[in-house]
Enzyme design. Structure first.
Site, PDB file in Angstrom:
ATOM      1  N   GLU A 129       0.845  -1.197   0.000  1.00  0.00           N
ATOM      2  CA  GLU A 129       0.000   0.000   0.000  1.00  0.00           C
ATOM      3  C   GLU A 129       0.879   1.246   0.000  1.00  0.00           C
ATOM      4  OE1 GLU A 129      -2.875  -0.288   3.154  1.00  0.00           O
ATOM      5  OE2 GLU A 129      -3.775  -2.037   2.171  1.00  0.00           O
ATOM      6  N   PRO A 130       0.309   2.373  -0.413  1.00  0.00           N
ATOM      7  CA  PRO A 130       1.109   3.605  -0.423  1.00  0.00           C
ATOM      8  C   PRO A 130       1.694   3.919   0.951  1.00  0.00           C
ATOM      9  CG  PRO A 130      -0.952   3.958  -1.587  1.00  0.00           C
ATOM     10  CD  PRO A 130      -1.038   2.586  -0.975  1.00  0.00           C
ATOM     11  N   GLU A 243       7.796 -17.338  -3.298  1.00  0.00           N
ATOM     12  CA  GLU A 243       8.068 -16.062  -3.968  1.00  0.00           C
ATOM     13  C   GLU A 243       9.535 -15.658  -3.807  1.00  0.00           C
ATOM     14  OE1 GLU A 243       6.737 -11.396  -3.633  1.00  0.00           O
ATOM     15  OE2 GLU A 243       5.393 -12.896  -2.819  1.00  0.00           O
ATOM     16  N   ARG A 269      36.735  -8.741 -27.830  1.00  0.00           N
ATOM     17  CA  ARG A 269      37.175  -7.344 -27.730  1.00  0.00           C
ATOM     18  C   ARG A 269      38.682  -7.278 -27.487  1.00  0.00           C
ATOM     19  NH1 ARG A 269      35.633  -2.222 -29.154  1.00  0.00           N
ATOM     20  NH2 ARG A 269      36.429  -0.690 -27.650  1.00  0.00           N
ATOM     21  N   THR A 366      12.180  -6.422   1.201  1.00  0.00           N
ATOM     22  CA  THR A 366      13.493  -5.784   0.990  1.00  0.00           C
ATOM     23  C   THR A 366      14.580  -6.589   1.721  1.00  0.00           C
ATOM     24  OG1 THR A 366      13.336  -4.419   2.984  1.00  0.00           O
ATOM     25  CG2 THR A 366      12.402  -3.482   0.947  1.00  0.00           C
ATOM     26  N   GLU A 368      16.572  -5.554   3.864  1.00  0.00           N
ATOM     27  CA  GLU A 368      16.570  -5.226   5.303  1.00  0.00           C
ATOM     28  C   GLU A 368      15.546  -6.091   6.038  1.00  0.00           C
ATOM     29  OE1 GLU A 368      16.376  -2.979   2.851  1.00  0.00           O
ATOM     30  OE2 GLU A 368      18.320  -1.977   3.018  1.00  0.00           O
TER      31      GLU A 368
HETATM   32  C1  FAD Z   1       8.423  -2.714  -9.754  1.00  0.00           C
HETATM   33  C2  FAD Z   1       7.770  -3.194  -8.488  1.00  0.00           C
HETATM   34  C3  FAD Z   1       6.857  -4.235  -8.533  1.00  0.00           C
HETATM   35  C4  FAD Z   1       6.205  -4.656  -7.377  1.00  0.00           C
HETATM   36  N1  FAD Z   1       5.215  -5.616  -7.457  1.00  0.00           N
HETATM   37  C5  FAD Z   1       4.428  -5.829  -6.382  1.00  0.00           C
HETATM   38  C6  FAD Z   1       3.258  -6.652  -6.502  1.00  0.00           C
HETATM   39  O1  FAD Z   1       2.971  -7.229  -7.553  1.00  0.00           O
HETATM   40  N2  FAD Z   1       2.461  -6.792  -5.405  1.00  0.00           N
HETATM   41  C7  FAD Z   1       2.740  -6.181  -4.215  1.00  0.00           C
HETATM   42  O2  FAD Z   1       1.962  -6.337  -3.278  1.00  0.00           O
HETATM   43  N3  FAD Z   1       3.853  -5.407  -4.078  1.00  0.00           N
HETATM   44  C8  FAD Z   1       4.681  -5.209  -5.125  1.00  0.00           C
HETATM   45  N4  FAD Z   1       5.798  -4.407  -5.004  1.00  0.00           N
HETATM   46  C9  FAD Z   1       6.051  -3.762  -3.715  1.00  0.00           C
HETATM   47  C10 FAD Z   1       7.281  -4.250  -2.985  1.00  0.00           C
HETATM   48  O3  FAD Z   1       7.112  -5.537  -2.493  1.00  0.00           O
HETATM   49  C11 FAD Z   1       7.566  -3.186  -1.908  1.00  0.00           C
HETATM   50  O4  FAD Z   1       8.039  -2.032  -2.570  1.00  0.00           O
HETATM   51  C12 FAD Z   1       8.527  -3.644  -0.866  1.00  0.00           C
HETATM   52  O5  FAD Z   1       7.978  -4.686  -0.089  1.00  0.00           O
HETATM   53  C13 FAD Z   1       8.954  -2.499   0.067  1.00  0.00           C
HETATM   54  O6  FAD Z   1       7.851  -1.773   0.547  1.00  0.00           O
HETATM   55  P1  FAD Z   1       7.851  -0.173   0.428  1.00  0.00           P
HETATM   56  O7  FAD Z   1       8.201   0.162  -0.972  1.00  0.00           O
HETATM   57  O8  FAD Z   1       6.586   0.337   0.946  1.00  0.00           O
HETATM   58  O9  FAD Z   1       9.055   0.304   1.338  1.00  0.00           O
HETATM   59  P2  FAD Z   1       8.991   0.639   2.900  1.00  0.00           P
HETATM   60  O10 FAD Z   1       8.328  -0.478   3.624  1.00  0.00           O
HETATM   61  O11 FAD Z   1       8.456   2.019   3.054  1.00  0.00           O
HETATM   62  O12 FAD Z   1      10.541   0.656   3.267  1.00  0.00           O
HETATM   63  C14 FAD Z   1      11.391   1.763   2.932  1.00  0.00           C
HETATM   64  C15 FAD Z   1      12.809   1.411   3.364  1.00  0.00           C
HETATM   65  O13 FAD Z   1      12.835   1.190   4.788  1.00  0.00           O
HETATM   66  C16 FAD Z   1      13.388  -0.079   5.064  1.00  0.00           C
HETATM   67  N5  FAD Z   1      12.727  -0.660   6.224  1.00  0.00           N
HETATM   68  C17 FAD Z   1      11.393  -0.763   6.470  1.00  0.00           C
HETATM   69  N6  FAD Z   1      11.168  -1.403   7.634  1.00  0.00           N
HETATM   70  C18 FAD Z   1      12.394  -1.715   8.144  1.00  0.00           C
HETATM   71  C19 FAD Z   1      12.854  -2.376   9.337  1.00  0.00           C
HETATM   72  N7  FAD Z   1      12.003  -2.894  10.213  1.00  0.00           N
HETATM   73  N8  FAD Z   1      14.201  -2.484   9.525  1.00  0.00           N
HETATM   74  C20 FAD Z   1      15.079  -1.982   8.626  1.00  0.00           C
HETATM   75  N9  FAD Z   1      14.702  -1.366   7.481  1.00  0.00           N
HETATM   76  C21 FAD Z   1      13.395  -1.225   7.256  1.00  0.00           C
HETATM   77  C22 FAD Z   1      13.117  -0.905   3.814  1.00  0.00           C
HETATM   78  O14 FAD Z   1      13.999  -2.005   3.711  1.00  0.00           O
HETATM   79  C23 FAD Z   1      13.334   0.130   2.717  1.00  0.00           C
HETATM   80  O15 FAD Z   1      14.697   0.250   2.456  1.00  0.00           O
HETATM   81  C24 FAD Z   1       6.516  -4.034  -6.143  1.00  0.00           C
HETATM   82  C25 FAD Z   1       7.478  -3.018  -6.089  1.00  0.00           C
HETATM   83  C26 FAD Z   1       8.085  -2.580  -7.226  1.00  0.00           C
HETATM   84  C27 FAD Z   1       9.072  -1.444  -7.125  1.00  0.00           C
END
Ligand code: FAD
Length: 388
Positions: A129-130, A243, A269, A366, A368
């Site tokens: 979610e956003p 996954e 090359r 991620t 992390e």
């Molecule tokens: C191209 C693309 C395709 C995707 N496809 C899908 C999909 O099909 N379905 C779906 O549901 N999602 C999808 N995602 C979402 C993806 O799984 C998320 O972007 C990812 O899980 C991270 O969530 P966030 O972007 O909200 O980052 P955030 O959760 O906001 O995290 C931001 C940063 O903070 C760090 N962080 C957060 N919590 C902690 C912690 N406890 N300790 C240390 N560091 C932390 C994170 O590692 C990251 O570096 C997609 C994303 C992209 C970019």
């Protein structure tokens, strides 16, 4: 190593898949990378060939084959160098369809799984979610039951196949007070009134449509609940093993492809009167990179073997994604360097690979978050158990 896990049938499957991809997909990849839209006909062709159903039951048109066929599909998709096209396919087959197969009722399987296998319907999985993706239990989308229907409100973002899919697998809170225990999973028809989607522009995976989706009083039949109410979080966690392994396998395969390409380039090359694969600095670098890739591959195959036998491999799948995506980024970065200025040019494959690979340590958990999970398992002795 191949003989340990792959039979003659697996090898024949790989060959026919390679031929299919070269003939039916590769000629269109550059166009899809430009438009950000994969044309419908290719889904049908994948369906006709059976590639979308290799893991699924024959009763719904699948082939019910072991996980090493899935590995072959994933590896070969990486080797045509469009992370976006590969993602569109595996997000449909292994994110969306996994929930239909594991938690869907017979009627849901007939309605959604069967046409997903034939390529007539495309799915997406909407968890992020956003407000945040890492904290799955903190999601805010709600589904409120009223008689024989649920009404969904909220928004999702970064959803792969979020624009072009025909149905959405949606995680929503049915009991917002209950945290992770209040999440349920639904299948939602794209045509349901109240759904709107906006396409997102992004660094890589350019052939795949990534969408932000809003749900405004979206009313769905109660039978579109997948599995039991309140079990969504364990279902999501359970499927994360597959996954994450998928993302680990994708990573070792694209690293291998980058290395193969760079080696060929380096053997042709010339600089200072010899081919650049004769410079010791580069040779040692290749030796290191090849070692890393081989380790990831061997580990990922061993995890696949155990998952295929039904073992619960949360720790290993988490390690697979954490390590392999890092190795892929390092290998691709260095392989681009081996090509010098040509590495930076779009006419050569490394530029796209660098962009596409960067998502590895972000999507689907991620690095992390993966380290957090591993620390809990290793240090706190936390035991992750399958959903019951
Ligand atoms: C191209 C693309 C395709 C995707 N496809 C899908 C999909 O099909 N379905 C779906 O549901 N999602 C999808 N995602 C979402 C993806 O799984 C998320 O972007 C990812 O899980 C991270 O969530 P966030 O972007 O909200 O980052 P955030 O959760 O906001 O995290 C931001 C940063 O903070 C760090 N962080 C957060 N919590 C902690 C912690 N406890 N300790 C240390 N560091 C932390 C994170 O590692 C990251 O570096 C997609 C994303 C992209 C970019």
């Amino acid at each position: 190593m191949n003989n340990l896990y792959f039979t003659e049938e697996h090898n024949l499957f790989r060959k026919s898949l390679q031929d299919f991809l070269q003939k039916e997909v590769v000629p269109h990849i550059d166009k899809w990378e430009q438009t950000g839209e994969i044309e419908r006909f290719i889904w049908k062709k994948f369906g006709e060939m059976g590639f979308l159903g290799i893991k699924y039951p024959e009763a719904y048109g699948g082939m019910d084959l072991d996980l090493f066929y899935t590995i072959i599909l994933l590896e070969e998709l990486q080797k045509i160098n469009s992370g976006g096209f590969a993602a569109a396919i595996w997000a449909h087959v292994y994110l969306a369809m996994t929930h239909l197969d594991a938690e869907g009722s017979e009627a849901i399987k007939q309605k959604y799984l069967t046409p997903s296998i034939s390529g007539e319907k495309i799915g997406c999985l909407c968890i992020t979610e956003p407000f945040g993706g890492s904290d799955v239990a903190g999601l805010r989308t709600t589904a409120v039951k009223d008689g024989d229907s649920y009404t969904i409100n909220g928004s999702k973002t970064f959803i792969t196949n979020g624009i072009l899919s025909d149905y959405l697998i949606v995680a929503a809170k049915t009991d917002p007070e209950a945290g992770g225990k209040g999440i349920s999973i639904f299948v939602v028809d794209r045509e349901t009134p109240g759904i709107s989607a906006t396409k997102l522009d992004k660094l890589g995976w350019r052939a795949s449509d990534t969408g932000e989706i809003a749900f405004d009083n979206v009313k769905i039949p109660a039978e579109n609940l997948l599995g039991e109410e309140g079990k969504g979080f364990p279902y999501i966690m359970q499927h994360f093993s597959l996954e994450r392994l998928i993302m680990g396998v994708n990573a070792h395969a694209r690293a291998e492809f980058a290395l193969e390409y760079a080696l060929k380039y380096m053997s042709e090359r010339q600089a200072f009167g010899k081919t650049i694969d004769q410079f010791q600095a580069l040779r040692h670098s290749i030796a290191d990179l090849a070692t890393e890739v081989e380790f990831c591959k061997a580990f990922n195959y061993s995890v696949t073997y155990r998952l295929n036998k039904g073992e619960y491999v949360v720790k290993e799948a988490t390690m697979s994604k954490l390590k392999s995506t890092k190795v892929a980024d390092d290998v691709i970065y260095q392989c681009l360097q081996f090509l010098g200025g040509y590495g930076y040019m779009e006419d050569y494959p490394l530029a796209r690979m660098l962009r596409d690979s960067r998502l590895g340590p972000i999507g689907g958990g991620t690095s992390e978050i993966l380290r957090e999970i591993l620390a809990k398992i290793i240090i706190d002795k936390k035991a992750y158990k399958p959903a019951t």
